[in-house]
Write a protein that holds these residues in place. Structure first.
Motif, PDB file in Angstrom:
ATOM      1  N   TYR A  76       6.486   1.871 -12.133  1.00  0.00           N
ATOM      2  CA  TYR A  76       7.139   0.648 -12.582  1.00  0.00           C
ATOM      3  C   TYR A  76       8.276   0.267 -11.650  1.00  0.00           C
ATOM      4  N   ASP A  77       9.061   1.246 -11.227  1.00  0.00           N
ATOM      5  CA  ASP A  77      10.211   0.950 -10.363  1.00  0.00           C
ATOM      6  C   ASP A  77       9.782   0.322  -9.043  1.00  0.00           C
ATOM      7  N   LEU A  78       8.733   0.876  -8.469  1.00  0.00           N
ATOM      8  CA  LEU A  78       8.278   0.326  -7.193  1.00  0.00           C
ATOM      9  C   LEU A  78       7.628  -1.038  -7.406  1.00  0.00           C
ATOM     10  N   PHE A  79       6.875  -1.165  -8.490  1.00  0.00           N
ATOM     11  CA  PHE A  79       6.293  -2.461  -8.816  1.00  0.00           C
ATOM     12  C   PHE A  79       7.416  -3.490  -8.953  1.00  0.00           C
ATOM     13  N   GLN A  80       8.425  -3.109  -9.684  1.00  0.00           N
ATOM     14  CA  GLN A  80       9.569  -3.973  -9.941  1.00  0.00           C
ATOM     15  C   GLN A  80      10.230  -4.409  -8.627  1.00  0.00           C
ATOM     16  N   LYS A  81      10.403  -3.458  -7.741  1.00  0.00           N
ATOM     17  CA  LYS A  81      11.026  -3.728  -6.447  1.00  0.00           C
ATOM     18  C   LYS A  81      10.182  -4.741  -5.664  1.00  0.00           C
ATOM     19  N   LEU A  82       8.903  -4.467  -5.569  1.00  0.00           N
ATOM     20  CA  LEU A  82       7.999  -5.380  -4.857  1.00  0.00           C
ATOM     21  C   LEU A  82       8.029  -6.763  -5.491  1.00  0.00           C
ATOM     22  N   LEU A 121       3.952  -1.072 -20.171  1.00  0.00           N
ATOM     23  CA  LEU A 121       4.469  -1.051 -18.805  1.00  0.00           C
ATOM     24  C   LEU A 121       5.499  -2.152 -18.584  1.00  0.00           C
ATOM     25  N   PHE A 122       5.160  -3.359 -18.988  1.00  0.00           N
ATOM     26  CA  PHE A 122       5.999  -4.498 -18.619  1.00  0.00           C
ATOM     27  C   PHE A 122       7.082  -4.807 -19.630  1.00  0.00           C
ATOM     28  N   GLN A 123       6.945  -4.310 -20.819  1.00  0.00           N
ATOM     29  CA  GLN A 123       8.007  -4.540 -21.789  1.00  0.00           C
ATOM     30  C   GLN A 123       8.698  -3.243 -22.169  1.00  0.00           C
ATOM     31  N   ARG A 124       8.363  -2.201 -21.422  1.00  0.00           N
ATOM     32  CA  ARG A 124       9.042  -0.904 -21.581  1.00  0.00           C
ATOM     33  C   ARG A 124       9.060  -0.420 -23.024  1.00  0.00           C
ATOM     34  N   GLN A 125       7.882  -0.507 -23.632  1.00  0.00           N
ATOM     35  CA  GLN A 125       7.752  -0.052 -25.011  1.00  0.00           C
ATOM     36  C   GLN A 125       6.848   1.164 -25.077  1.00  0.00           C
ATOM     37  N   ILE A 184       0.830  -1.210   0.000  1.00  0.00           N
ATOM     38  CA  ILE A 184       0.000   0.000   0.000  1.00  0.00           C
ATOM     39  C   ILE A 184       0.864   1.260   0.000  1.00  0.00           C
ATOM     40  N   LYS A 185       1.919   1.220   0.793  1.00  0.00           N
ATOM     41  CA  LYS A 185       2.776   2.411   0.913  1.00  0.00           C
ATOM     42  C   LYS A 185       3.413   2.802  -0.416  1.00  0.00           C
ATOM     43  N   CYS A 186       3.475   1.894  -1.331  1.00  0.00           N
ATOM     44  CA  CYS A 186       4.090   2.197  -2.631  1.00  0.00           C
ATOM     45  C   CYS A 186       3.149   2.962  -3.557  1.00  0.00           C
ATOM     46  N   HIS A 187       1.912   3.132  -3.135  1.00  0.00           N
ATOM     47  CA  HIS A 187       0.938   3.790  -4.011  1.00  0.00           C
ATOM     48  C   HIS A 187       0.773   5.257  -3.680  1.00  0.00           C
ATOM     49  N   GLN A 188       0.323   5.949  -4.656  1.00  0.00           N
ATOM     50  CA  GLN A 188       0.226   7.400  -4.564  1.00  0.00           C
ATOM     51  C   GLN A 188      -1.132   7.832  -5.112  1.00  0.00           C
TER      52      GLN A 188
END
Lengths: 190, 190
Positions: free
Chosen positions: A108-114, A85-89, A24-28
């Motif tokens: 994406y960065d926070l998603f990636q981290k999680l 988003l997931f293939q960075r296109q 949750i904390k990763c959301h804005q």
DNA sequence: GGTAAGTCTTGCCATATGACAGGAAATACC
DNA sequence: GGTATTTCCTGTCATATGGCAAGACTTACC
């Protein structure tokens, strides 16, 4: 911060309550306005949105330049352009708000981290993607096993909010027909 | 063991040659025969298949009990029912061979192990799923922005092997039309 | 409040596709 | 080799949907 809202979206047996808090904390929080672009064709999607209220719509252009609505995104849905988003296109869809609303976005960065840190989140992510794939396949099937009328009736039943809020022309292209035909179908249903 | 074959499928910047070796070892050779079921509706998918040669087809039944082909799987494709494999549910599609062929399968357990152990494989997996999602969305769009004739021509160009090997009735339902109409389209194209 | 812009409906006619059925051609089977 | 089965084609007619244009209605805006 509405925990129930996130709980409902990030629902997975391997996600513990403390995981959920981290997630949750990763959301804005983000407010969006009717007709605002969330994502434009050609741009790279940098986040996905959990919709708390309001409706978004994604669309592409056909070979004649007409807008084709590919999806509506309602409260409790997640909205993004997966490939971008997931293939960075570059995105091949526009996403635009059709009402004012409130969403929570995660980059994406926070998603990636999680995704790499948290086992439950990873499982949830994969499950969610395959669920989306299933829905997409179902939709492709129904696009030719059901009549436009049946598809419209189904939309009314499953997503009355879309029918109430989206203009007919957007619903029509989503159903794969023209606004003219949809207008006739509506008349017939009465 | 044809390394090039696997290299081509498991192509991702984060998969190193030694990763690839580990991955390859998890696969098991399988021969399939024409008309053999790879997966039946109601069963749980326990693996996915990398097709080296031959063609598979997945299909569902519409409300009248007619077979609807949802996909063809050709050499270098991966064939499975995502929702069943990744969400551990009963499959809602049949997968059947339309020619004899050779494939390499990997079980869910081994996939799962690789997914959690290997960073590159994980990234590949997510990228692959979102790629599939993109393809599925594109297909749904083309199902109503292009005419049946155009879709057939496109199929001839992109997948001549399907047109050559699959009976017309299966191709027709894949295109969303009847075999009668496809027959007319073929006549017209000549 | 009035003009403009956008939204929805409707009529007319064209066209793509479907449903059904008969027959030709290819293929499988004993 | 002959029968049965499947596959494919084609004719006729029905139907869903599209294209276009006109008009009613709603909404936005100055």
């Amino acid at each position: 911060m509405n925990t129930k809202f996130f709980q409902n979206i990030y629902k997975h047996p391997l996600i513990t309550p403390s995981d959920l808090n981290v997630i949750i904390k990763c959301h804005q929080k983000v407010h969006f306005k009717k007709a605002e672009f969330i994502l434009k064709i050609g741009d790279q999607a940098n986040d996905y949105y959990l919709i708390e209220n309001g409706i978004l719509r994604s669309f592409v252009y056909d070979y004649n330049g007409n807008e084709i609505t590919t999806n509506f995104h309602c409260p409790n849905d997640i909205s993004t352009e997966y490939a971008s988003l997931f293939q960075r296109q570059a995105s091949n869809e526009n996403i635009m708000a059709i009402t004012d609303g409130l969403a929570w976005k995660i980059t994406y960065d926070l998603f990636q981290k999680l995704f790499h840190q948290n086992n439950g989140f990873r499982e949830w992510g994969r499950s969610w993607l395959s669920q989306q794939l299933f829905i997409s396949t179902q939709r492709a099937i129904e696009m030719h096993t059901k009549s436009a009328k049946d598809r419209y009736i189904q939309l009314i039943q499953n997503n009355p909010q879309i029918v109430q809020n989206a203009p007919i022309k957007h619903i029509a292209t989503y159903l794969g027909i023209t606004d003219t035909s949809l207008s006739r179908i509506r008349k017939e249903i009465l």
